[in-house]
Design an enzyme around this catalytic site. Structure first.
Site, mmCIF file in Angstrom:
data_model
loop_
_atom_site.group_PDB
_atom_site.id
_atom_site.type_symbol
_atom_site.label_atom_id
_atom_site.label_comp_id
_atom_site.label_asym_id
_atom_site.label_seq_id
_atom_site.Cartn_x
_atom_site.Cartn_y
_atom_site.Cartn_z
ATOM 1 N N LEU A 305 0.831 -1.212 0.000
ATOM 2 C CA LEU A 305 0.000 0.000 0.000
ATOM 3 C C LEU A 305 0.857 1.251 0.000
ATOM 4 O O LEU A 305 0.472 2.293 -0.509
ATOM 5 C CB LEU A 305 -0.903 0.009 1.239
ATOM 6 C CG LEU A 305 -1.992 -1.058 1.276
ATOM 7 C CD1 LEU A 305 -2.601 -1.158 2.663
ATOM 8 C CD2 LEU A 305 -3.070 -0.750 0.253
ATOM 9 N N ASP A 436 2.573 15.727 10.882
ATOM 10 C CA ASP A 436 2.956 15.356 9.511
ATOM 11 C C ASP A 436 1.731 15.288 8.604
ATOM 12 O O ASP A 436 1.533 14.318 7.870
ATOM 13 C CB ASP A 436 3.707 14.015 9.530
ATOM 14 C CG ASP A 436 4.509 13.796 8.247
ATOM 15 O OD1 ASP A 436 4.718 14.779 7.497
ATOM 16 O OD2 ASP A 436 4.906 12.653 7.974
HETATM 17 N N1 LIG Z 1 -4.689 1.785 6.597
HETATM 18 C C1 LIG Z 1 -4.244 2.055 5.373
HETATM 19 N N2 LIG Z 1 -4.997 1.751 4.304
HETATM 20 C C2 LIG Z 1 -4.551 2.022 3.048
HETATM 21 N N3 LIG Z 1 -3.352 2.575 2.784
HETATM 22 C C3 LIG Z 1 -2.555 2.893 3.805
HETATM 23 C C4 LIG Z 1 -2.946 2.650 5.152
HETATM 24 N N4 LIG Z 1 -1.946 3.050 5.963
HETATM 25 C C5 LIG Z 1 -0.983 3.533 5.155
HETATM 26 N N5 LIG Z 1 -1.334 3.446 3.856
HETATM 27 C C6 LIG Z 1 -0.518 3.852 2.690
HETATM 28 O O1 LIG Z 1 0.842 3.665 3.014
HETATM 29 C C7 LIG Z 1 1.565 4.898 2.909
HETATM 30 C C8 LIG Z 1 2.627 4.940 3.983
HETATM 31 O O2 LIG Z 1 1.995 4.837 5.259
HETATM 32 P P1 LIG Z 1 2.510 5.655 6.505
HETATM 33 O O3 LIG Z 1 2.475 7.115 6.144
HETATM 34 O O4 LIG Z 1 1.757 5.248 7.715
HETATM 35 O O5 LIG Z 1 4.018 5.135 6.573
HETATM 36 P P2 LIG Z 1 5.285 5.905 7.093
HETATM 37 O O6 LIG Z 1 6.420 4.962 7.006
HETATM 38 O O7 LIG Z 1 4.981 6.461 8.438
HETATM 39 O O8 LIG Z 1 5.418 7.063 6.034
HETATM 40 P P3 LIG Z 1 6.181 8.476 6.187
HETATM 41 O O9 LIG Z 1 7.587 8.255 5.737
HETATM 42 O O10 LIG Z 1 5.421 9.386 5.263
HETATM 43 O O11 LIG Z 1 6.080 8.912 7.616
HETATM 44 C C9 LIG Z 1 0.497 5.989 3.009
HETATM 45 O O12 LIG Z 1 0.849 7.163 2.315
HETATM 46 C C10 LIG Z 1 -0.716 5.329 2.393
HETATM 47 O O13 LIG Z 1 -0.695 5.496 0.988
#
Ligand SMILES: Nc1ncnc2c1ncn2[C@@H]1O[C@H](COP(=O)(O)OP(=O)(O)OP(=O)(O)O)[C@@H](O)[C@H]1O
Length: 730
Positions: A305, A436
């Protein structure tokens, strides 16, 4: 909700302003109030069924989530009654008094009376008995009417101004704000151990659990938790529940593995465990492959995702779906999103805060009505913290990238804005700062859309990537419901604040200037997001402090206030707070110590420009005062008409615009673009809200709660977002 609907229909509006002949707003076919009325009726019916099906499900509180609008559709401005300089406005609050034939049954055979027609009806005309009163307000999508309600969570009392500017020096010590939270985050070495399923606790009764396990809850052991206790060290309220000492469900259920328990529930033999294939690369990232199985055979990977700094988010099937089905607040699906955090200590550590935040959200918003991602459970697997949440749709950013026209219609921006601000208001009340907020972290609940062909000239102007992704079409969401995700950087108000937060484009000035930050930084980020939704482009396309500051000044149309520049000098010279390491070299040195003015473009002592042409162009071409910028981006819809003099009331502004439009129409016979009063006021108040969110001084910036009461949310606009709402879905 019904009361809202009836009052909504019953509000006053005008005749002409509801009619927009502009193709770009897709309501060129709405050329009469009757058509508008039928459009509205259709929309309200769709809204009714969608909301009954979606949003009202599982409401926890008795309060209705929607405003009874009867008293809200108030005049636009306190100056509105000042019409001294306003041109005669036939659009305003028109009541139609239409002369119509009157048909009355004839009491007698008329015998040549001219008032009787051939059908033997008495005819006359009247302007009294048959007046037709149009009392229709412009429609809003229901999401733009969501109320913020303080539910049963504890209201957080906002910080005072001093705190804002001194918080960054705080240590990582867990302060009182944290202890108020009851943390029952689930811990396990693998989801095999059903004791650890948080959602199970909330969904299975003691009787059911006893039946499932075939044991009496009384007879079960109290030492059931095998987990390693990730994410709970800072949580004083967590101990009892984690150890399971007083939870009968936990005591009975831990003895069965997930597949066995699932099998008991559905009366089938447990499946044999699939072979697990789970690899980690040198950066601690899980090396994802389709159909990988992990978590005790329970999760099967169906796709990626997203990937971020913290790890990978995977779409998985969850063989523990029986649990979800028994939870009335969960969708009837076994698809989930699993965020597999990198197997590196600092990310595992950060995941603890993410879990605490998700848990706080979950505890305070059981029905999930505040548009935040919902935690289902978490577990640890081969040194990776795995966070299981509801599966949602694409991010707003991804949707924009795949669209022939990246920008959203105003009505949908408004609906998303209301949800986003309401969600952040809820977080702020819990003492949580998201830090963020960006289009990547706002996801769609429903990805369905309707498509419209774009004119060939527009298709030709698209980048090849966008043309391929969009197929030369404009996609219009049929449901603008959104959720806020990614609490990986979220911070509790009274805990340690890192010096630099937020993705650059959405970073507030107080962070750049090293002043310290708090809740207002989220408001700045939301404003950046809203403008991006309206224009389809990032407001601050930069990666560098000086350029960023120059852009901020241009957008705000004013220099940084001396008060906050002075504070920056003071903090930097006294080494106060937790300032970014490069603050002096990249920020402080660019301000004149006497005038406090930003020295941009940068010059050397001889007066030669040090700032590169490319950088100057980036600032000048991409940024402009907010109202100019928005007006420019919306030219295709409204021509050049959307201009605002902030020294005048909105009514006077409109009077000026209208007289210019009439003059052009008189001289050229036509006008480029189209703008009516309702549309003008919609955008006027949108920009007004953004200006308040873009206030340089964080202590003066509008709060989330105040923003929810902003006038813009009482206005509507007729555009393609309205007509596509609830339409046939792709
Ligand atoms: N529950 C969900 N359902 C669908 N897609 C999701 C979900 N959670 C996250 N995503 C997808 O995954 C991507 C990355 O998730 P997330 O932002 O939580 O990760 P991260 O590692 O914290 O990213 P960042 O580096 O931006 O902080 C999101 O931009 C979204 O597209």
């Amino acid at each position: 909700m019904r009361s809202f609907m009836s009052s909504h229909i019953g509000r006053k509006r005008n005749r002409n302003t509801s009619v927009n002949n502009n193709n770009n707003t897709a309501i060129g076919n709405i050329d009469s109030t009757t058509q508008m009325e039928s459009l509205m009726q259709g929309m309200l019916a769709k809204q009714d069924s969608i909301l009954n099906g979606n949003l009202s499900d599982g409401l926890m509180y008795d309060q209705q989530p929607f405003i009874d609008n009867e008293n809200l559709q108030q005049p636009i401005d306190e100056n509105e009654n000042d019409t001294s300089n306003v041109a005669d406005d036939e659009d305003d609050d028109v009541i139609f008094v239409k002369e119509q034939p009157v048909y009355l049954a004839s009491p007698t055979v008329p015998g040549g009376d001219p008032n009787y027609d051939s059908n033997n009806h008495y005819t006359s005309t009247t302007s009294k008995k048959f007046k037709k009163q149009r009392t229709i307000s412009l429609p809003q999508l229901p999401h733009a009417r969501l109320l913020y309600q303080n539910g049963n969570h504890k209201e957080f009392r906002g910080q005072n101004n001093d705190e804002l500017l001194h918080l960054t020096g705080s240590s990582s010590r867990t302060l009182d704000g944290n202890r108020a939270l009851s943390l029952r985050v689930v811990h396990s070495t693998s989801p095999d151990d059903v004791t650890l399923s948080e959602r199970f606790y909330s969904s299975v009764s003691p009787a059911e659990s006893a039946a499932i396990s075939g044991e009496s809850s009384e007879s079960s052991s109290s030492n059931s938790v095998k987990g390693n206790g990730i994410g709970v060290e800072g949580a004083t309220a967590s101990g009892a529940s984690l150890k399971g000492g007083n939870n009968p469900h936990k005591r009975t259920l831990h003895r069965l593995s997930a597949p066995k328990l699932a099998a008991r529930l559905v009366g089938k033999k447990p499946k044999t465990r699939k072979r697990e294939n789970f690899k980690t690369d040198k950066d601690g990232h899980y090396v994802y492959r389709q159909e990988d199985v992990f978590g005790g055979g329970r999760f099967v990977v169906k796709g990626l995702l997203g990937q971020g700094t913290f790890g990978k988010v995977l779409k998985c099937t969850d063989s523990g779906d029986f649990i979800m089905n028994s939870n009335p607040f969960k969708l009837n699906t076994n698809l989930v999103a699993v965020k597999v955090i990198r197997a590196i200590d600092r990310y595992r550590e950060a995941a603890k805060t993410e879990l605490r935040v998700l848990q706080a959200i979950r505890e305070n918003d059981i029905p999930g009505q505040y548009q935040c991602l919902m935690l289902q459970e978490c577990f640890e697997y081969r040194n990776h913290v795995c966070i299981v949440t509801d599966l949602l749709g694409r991010s707003v950013y991804d949707f924009m990238c795949s669209n022939g026209v990246a920008r959203f219609p105003g009505s949908q921006v408004q609906a998303m804005a209301k949800q986003l601000i309401r969600s952040v208001c809820f977080l702020h009340d819990l003492g949580i700062i998201h830090t963020d907020l960006k289009p990547e972290n706002v996801v769609l609940c429903d990805e369905s859309y309707v498509e419209k062909d774009l004119p060939p000239s527009v298709v030709r102007s698209l980048s090849s990537r966008r043309r391929d992704a969009s197929g030369g079409k404009r996609k219009l969401l049929t449901n603008p419901e959104i959720k806020v995700i990614d609490f990986g950087s979220a911070v509790f108000h009274r805990e340690y604040h890192p010096p630099v937060i937020s993705t650059r484009h959405y970073r507030a000035p107080e962070i750049v200037l090293g002043l310290g930050w708090s809740f207002p930084c989220d408001i700045w980020s939301i404003a950046c997001v809203l403008v991006e939704l309206v224009t389809g482009e990032s407001l601050y396309p930069t990666h560098e402090n000086l350029e960023h500051m120059a852009m901020m000044q241009r957008v705000n149309g004013e220099p940084f206030p001396p008060k906050i520049v002075g504070k920056m000098f003071y903090k930097a010279s006294h080494n106060l707070g937790n300032a970014p390491a490069d603050l002096n070299a990249t920020v402080v040195k660019h301000f004149d110590k006497k005038t406090f003015a930003l020295q941009w473009p940068e010059k050397n002592k001889r007066g030669d420009y040090l700032t590169k042409d490319r950088s100057i162009r980036r600032v000048m071409d991409n940024c402009d005062r907010l109202d100019f910028l928005i007006s420019n981006k919306l030219k295709a819809d409204y021509g050049d008409w959307l201009s605002i003099d902030w020294n005048l009331s909105p009514e006077k502004n409109w009077a000026l615009i209208k007289s210019r439009i009439l003059t052009e129409r008189r001289t050229t016979g036509t006008t480029a673009g189209d703008l009516n009063k309702e549309t003008f006021l919609f955008w006027y108040w949108f920009i007004d809200l953004c200006r308040k969110m873009f206030e340089f001084d964080p202590t003066k910036r509008i709060t989330a709660k105040e923003a929810l009461d902003h006038k813009w949310f009482n206005l509507g606009i007729l555009d393609e977002g309205i007509t596509s709402f609830g339409e046939l879905q792709y």
